[in-house]
Design a protein around this motif. Structure first.
Motif, PDB file in Angstrom:
ATOM      1  N   THR A   1       6.254  18.918   3.686  1.00  0.00           N
ATOM      2  CA  THR A   1       7.181  18.404   4.700  1.00  0.00           C
ATOM      3  C   THR A   1       6.447  18.007   5.970  1.00  0.00           C
ATOM      4  OG1 THR A   1       8.896  19.849   3.853  1.00  0.00           O
ATOM      5  CG2 THR A   1       9.229  18.975   6.050  1.00  0.00           C
ATOM      6  N   SER A   2       6.849  16.894   6.540  1.00  0.00           N
ATOM      7  CA  SER A   2       6.191  16.411   7.748  1.00  0.00           C
ATOM      8  C   SER A   2       7.219  15.867   8.729  1.00  0.00           C
ATOM      9  CB  SER A   2       5.198  15.307   7.394  1.00  0.00           C
ATOM     10  OG  SER A   2       4.726  14.683   8.566  1.00  0.00           O
ATOM     11  N   ASP A   3       6.881  15.996  10.026  1.00  0.00           N
ATOM     12  CA  ASP A   3       7.743  15.437  11.060  1.00  0.00           C
ATOM     13  C   ASP A   3       7.588  13.928  11.196  1.00  0.00           C
ATOM     14  OD1 ASP A   3       7.505  18.172  13.454  1.00  0.00           O
ATOM     15  OD2 ASP A   3       8.867  17.802  11.796  1.00  0.00           O
ATOM     16  N   ARG A   4       6.368  13.489  11.043  1.00  0.00           N
ATOM     17  CA  ARG A   4       6.078  12.097  11.394  1.00  0.00           C
ATOM     18  C   ARG A   4       5.014  11.528  10.470  1.00  0.00           C
ATOM     19  NH1 ARG A   4       6.829  14.945  16.037  1.00  0.00           N
ATOM     20  NH2 ARG A   4       4.702  15.749  15.997  1.00  0.00           N
ATOM     21  N   LEU A   5       5.170  10.247  10.172  1.00  0.00           N
ATOM     22  CA  LEU A   5       4.155   9.549   9.393  1.00  0.00           C
ATOM     23  C   LEU A   5       3.717   8.324  10.178  1.00  0.00           C
ATOM     24  CD1 LEU A   5       3.718   9.115   5.688  1.00  0.00           C
ATOM     25  CD2 LEU A   5       3.583   7.058   7.091  1.00  0.00           C
ATOM     26  N   TYR A   6       2.407   8.128  10.236  1.00  0.00           N
ATOM     27  CA  TYR A   6       1.825   7.051  11.022  1.00  0.00           C
ATOM     28  C   TYR A   6       1.051   6.099  10.122  1.00  0.00           C
ATOM     29  CZ  TYR A   6       2.402  10.473  14.835  1.00  0.00           C
ATOM     30  OH  TYR A   6       2.896  11.387  15.738  1.00  0.00           O
ATOM     31  N   TRP A   7       1.015   4.859  10.544  1.00  0.00           N
ATOM     32  CA  TRP A   7       0.103   3.889   9.960  1.00  0.00           C
ATOM     33  C   TRP A   7      -0.813   3.386  11.061  1.00  0.00           C
ATOM     34  CZ3 TRP A   7      -0.705   2.846   4.920  1.00  0.00           C
ATOM     35  CH2 TRP A   7       0.280   3.225   4.001  1.00  0.00           C
ATOM     36  N   TYR A   8      -2.116   3.404  10.764  1.00  0.00           N
ATOM     37  CA  TYR A   8      -3.122   2.921  11.695  1.00  0.00           C
ATOM     38  C   TYR A   8      -3.951   1.841  11.020  1.00  0.00           C
ATOM     39  CZ  TYR A   8      -2.498   6.903  14.908  1.00  0.00           C
ATOM     40  OH  TYR A   8      -1.995   7.825  15.801  1.00  0.00           O
ATOM     41  N   ARG A   9      -4.461   0.950  11.840  1.00  0.00           N
ATOM     42  CA  ARG A   9      -5.404  -0.071  11.373  1.00  0.00           C
ATOM     43  C   ARG A   9      -6.746   0.197  12.023  1.00  0.00           C
ATOM     44  NH1 ARG A   9      -5.315  -6.657  11.574  1.00  0.00           N
ATOM     45  NH2 ARG A   9      -7.580  -6.907  11.795  1.00  0.00           N
TER      46      ARG A   9
ATOM     47  N   THR B   1       5.429   3.348   2.395  1.00  0.00           N
ATOM     48  CA  THR B   1       4.805   2.113   1.942  1.00  0.00           C
ATOM     49  C   THR B   1       4.510   1.217   3.135  1.00  0.00           C
ATOM     50  OG1 THR B   1       6.923   1.013   1.618  1.00  0.00           O
ATOM     51  CG2 THR B   1       6.002   2.182  -0.282  1.00  0.00           C
ATOM     52  N   LEU B   2       3.443   0.455   3.009  1.00  0.00           N
ATOM     53  CA  LEU B   2       3.106  -0.576   3.985  1.00  0.00           C
ATOM     54  C   LEU B   2       3.058  -1.886   3.213  1.00  0.00           C
ATOM     55  CD1 LEU B   2       2.227  -1.300   6.903  1.00  0.00           C
ATOM     56  CD2 LEU B   2      -0.145  -1.026   6.136  1.00  0.00           C
ATOM     57  N   HIS B   3       4.008  -2.756   3.493  1.00  0.00           N
ATOM     58  CA  HIS B   3       4.111  -4.011   2.760  1.00  0.00           C
ATOM     59  C   HIS B   3       3.560  -5.152   3.603  1.00  0.00           C
ATOM     60  CE1 HIS B   3       5.645  -6.635  -0.345  1.00  0.00           C
ATOM     61  NE2 HIS B   3       6.128  -7.422   0.597  1.00  0.00           N
ATOM     62  N   ILE B   4       2.746  -5.953   2.955  1.00  0.00           N
ATOM     63  CA  ILE B   4       2.137  -7.107   3.615  1.00  0.00           C
ATOM     64  C   ILE B   4       2.768  -8.365   3.021  1.00  0.00           C
ATOM     65  CG2 ILE B   4      -0.019  -8.336   4.073  1.00  0.00           C
ATOM     66  CD1 ILE B   4      -1.318  -5.500   3.238  1.00  0.00           C
TER      67      ILE B   4
ATOM     68  N   SER C   1       7.862   1.655   5.548  1.00  0.00           N
ATOM     69  CA  SER C   1       9.078   2.403   5.241  1.00  0.00           C
ATOM     70  C   SER C   1       8.724   3.828   4.889  1.00  0.00           C
ATOM     71  CB  SER C   1       9.825   1.744   4.073  1.00  0.00           C
ATOM     72  OG  SER C   1       9.048   1.843   2.887  1.00  0.00           O
ATOM     73  N   LEU C   2       9.730   4.701   4.971  1.00  0.00           N
ATOM     74  CA  LEU C   2       9.498   6.112   4.713  1.00  0.00           C
ATOM     75  C   LEU C   2      10.630   6.684   3.869  1.00  0.00           C
ATOM     76  CD1 LEU C   2       7.894   8.733   5.225  1.00  0.00           C
ATOM     77  CD2 LEU C   2       9.257   9.045   7.299  1.00  0.00           C
ATOM     78  N   ASP C   3      10.271   7.389   2.813  1.00  0.00           N
ATOM     79  CA  ASP C   3      11.212   8.135   1.985  1.00  0.00           C
ATOM     80  C   ASP C   3      10.751   9.589   2.012  1.00  0.00           C
ATOM     81  OD1 ASP C   3      12.472   7.776  -1.449  1.00  0.00           O
ATOM     82  OD2 ASP C   3      12.629   9.403  -0.013  1.00  0.00           O
TER      83      ASP C   3
ATOM     84  N   ILE D   1       0.867  -1.182   0.000  1.00  0.00           N
ATOM     85  CA  ILE D   1       0.000   0.000   0.000  1.00  0.00           C
ATOM     86  C   ILE D   1       0.902   1.231   0.000  1.00  0.00           C
ATOM     87  CG2 ILE D   1      -1.753   1.273   1.284  1.00  0.00           C
ATOM     88  CD1 ILE D   1      -2.547  -1.428   2.587  1.00  0.00           C
ATOM     89  N   TYR D   2       0.524   2.229  -0.802  1.00  0.00           N
ATOM     90  CA  TYR D   2       1.348   3.415  -0.959  1.00  0.00           C
ATOM     91  C   TYR D   2       0.668   4.634  -0.351  1.00  0.00           C
ATOM     92  CZ  TYR D   2       3.794   0.473  -4.288  1.00  0.00           C
ATOM     93  OH  TYR D   2       4.491  -0.555  -4.874  1.00  0.00           O
ATOM     94  N   CYS D   3       1.494   5.512   0.197  1.00  0.00           N
ATOM     95  CA  CYS D   3       0.987   6.736   0.814  1.00  0.00           C
ATOM     96  C   CYS D   3       1.897   7.894   0.399  1.00  0.00           C
ATOM     97  CB  CYS D   3       0.970   6.574   2.334  1.00  0.00           C
ATOM     98  SG  CYS D   3       0.511   8.069   3.227  1.00  0.00           S
ATOM     99  N   ASN D   4       1.326   8.828  -0.333  1.00  0.00           N
ATOM    100  CA  ASN D   4       2.053  10.031  -0.737  1.00  0.00           C
ATOM    101  C   ASN D   4       1.509  11.241   0.014  1.00  0.00           C
ATOM    102  OD1 ASN D   4       2.140   8.292  -3.489  1.00  0.00           O
ATOM    103  ND2 ASN D   4       3.891   9.658  -3.367  1.00  0.00           N
ATOM    104  N   TYR D   5       2.392  12.160   0.359  1.00  0.00           N
ATOM    105  CA  TYR D   5       1.934  13.360   1.041  1.00  0.00           C
ATOM    106  C   TYR D   5       2.596  14.574   0.396  1.00  0.00           C
ATOM    107  CZ  TYR D   5       6.232  12.437   3.669  1.00  0.00           C
ATOM    108  OH  TYR D   5       7.524  12.162   4.027  1.00  0.00           O
TER     109      TYR D   5
END
Lengths: 112, 114
Positions: free
Chosen positions: B28-36, B73-76, B64-66, B21-25
Motif C-alpha cells: 500500500t502506498s500514499d502516492r505514486l510519482y513519475w519522473y523523467r 501506467t504511463l502512456h505515450i 493513471s493509477l489503480d 510503460i507499466y509500474c507495479n508496486y
C-alpha cells in the motif's frame, strides 16, 4: 522559479578521504531528502529531514552522516570514501512531507 | 519491503507511435510519482497520483493509477524524439507519517527514433 541548489556539482576524491555535499532547498521548503544514484541505476534513498529533525533513514552507510540546519539547508558528510561511493548524489526538497519531492541537479562524486 | 517493478526496461520506438510503460508496486502506498531523467541530469517531476482511478495528462503523456491492482501506467501518444529519456516511477512507502523516502523502479530507457 527557484530550484534546489547543490554544491559542489562535481567532486573528485581519493579513497579514504572525506567529502561534504551541500543542499539548499527551494525557498520555504522545510523537508530535505538525499538519494544516491549509481551509473545506470535507480536512485536509492539515503536519509531525510523534516523541520531540522531526521525523519526517515534508508540505505545510508554508517560512514555517512547528515544534518539539516536552522536555515533548512542540509549537508551530507561522507568519510572513509570507497570506490563504490562514486555516484550521483541528489538532494530533493518538499514543502512538508506530503508534497512532491523536487530534485536538485546533483553532485557527481568520483572516488579514485 | 516495498518493491517497485517497471516494464519494459528498454523501449525503442518510432515517432508517431503509441506505447505504455507499466509500474507495479508491492504494498500500500500514499502516492505514486513519475519522473523523467535525461542522461547525467536531474529528475524532473512529471506526475503525482494520489488516489485510485487518478488520471493526469500533460501533452503527449498520460498517467493513471489503480491502487487495487497496485499498478500505474504511463502512456505515450504519438511519440516525438524529444520524449527520449529514462522514465522512473516511484512510490512513497506510506509509513504513516514523516518524510518518507521514495522507492524507485529500475527505470524505462526510452529511445524514440525519427
Amino acid at each position: 522559479a527557484a530550484g534546489v541548489i547543490q554544491s559542489p556539482r562535481h567532486l573528485i576524491k581519493e579513497k579514504r578521504e572525506t567529502a561534504t555535499l551541500k543542499c539548499y532547498p527551494i525557498p520555504r521548503h522545510d523537508t530535505v531528502y538525499w538519494y544516491q544514484q549509481g551509473p545506470g541505476q535507480d536512485p536509492q534513498f539515503l536519509i531525510s529531514f523534516y523541520e531540522k529533525m531526521q525523519s526517515d533513514k534508508g540505505s545510508i552507510p554508517d560512514r555517512f552522516s547528515a544534518q539539516q540546519f536552522s536555515d533548512y539547508h542540509s549537508e551530507l558528510n561522507m568519510s572513509s570514501l570507497e570506490l563504490g561511493d562514486s555516484a550521483l548524489y541528489f538532494c530533493a526538497s518538499s514543502l512538508g512531507y506530503t508534497d512532491t519531492q523536487y530534485f536538485g541537479p546533483g553532485t557527481r562524486l568520483t572516488v579514485l | 519491503e516495498l518493491k517497485v517493478e517497471q516494464n519494459p526496461l528498454f523501449l525503442s520506438m518510432q515517432e508517431g507511435k503509441n506505447y505504455t510503460i507499466y509500474c507495479n508496486y508491492s504494498t500500500t502506498s500514499d502516492r505514486l510519482y513519475w519522473y523523467r531523467q535525461d542522461p547525467g541530469k536531474s529528475l524532473e517531476s512529471l506526475f503525482v497520483l494520489l488516489s485510485n482511478g487518478a488520471v493526469k495528462q500533460e501533452g503527449r503523456l498520460m498517467a493513471s493509477l489503480d491502487t487495487k491492482a497496485r499498478l500505474s501506467t504511463l502512456h505515450i501518444t504519438a511519440a516525438v524524439h524529444d520524449l527520449s529519456a529514462t522514465y522512473f516511477c516511484a512510490v512513497d512507502i506510506a509509513s504513516g507519517g514523516g518524510a518518507d523516502g521514495l522507492t524507485f523502479g529500475k527505470g524505462t530507457h526510452l529511445i524514440i527514433q525519427p
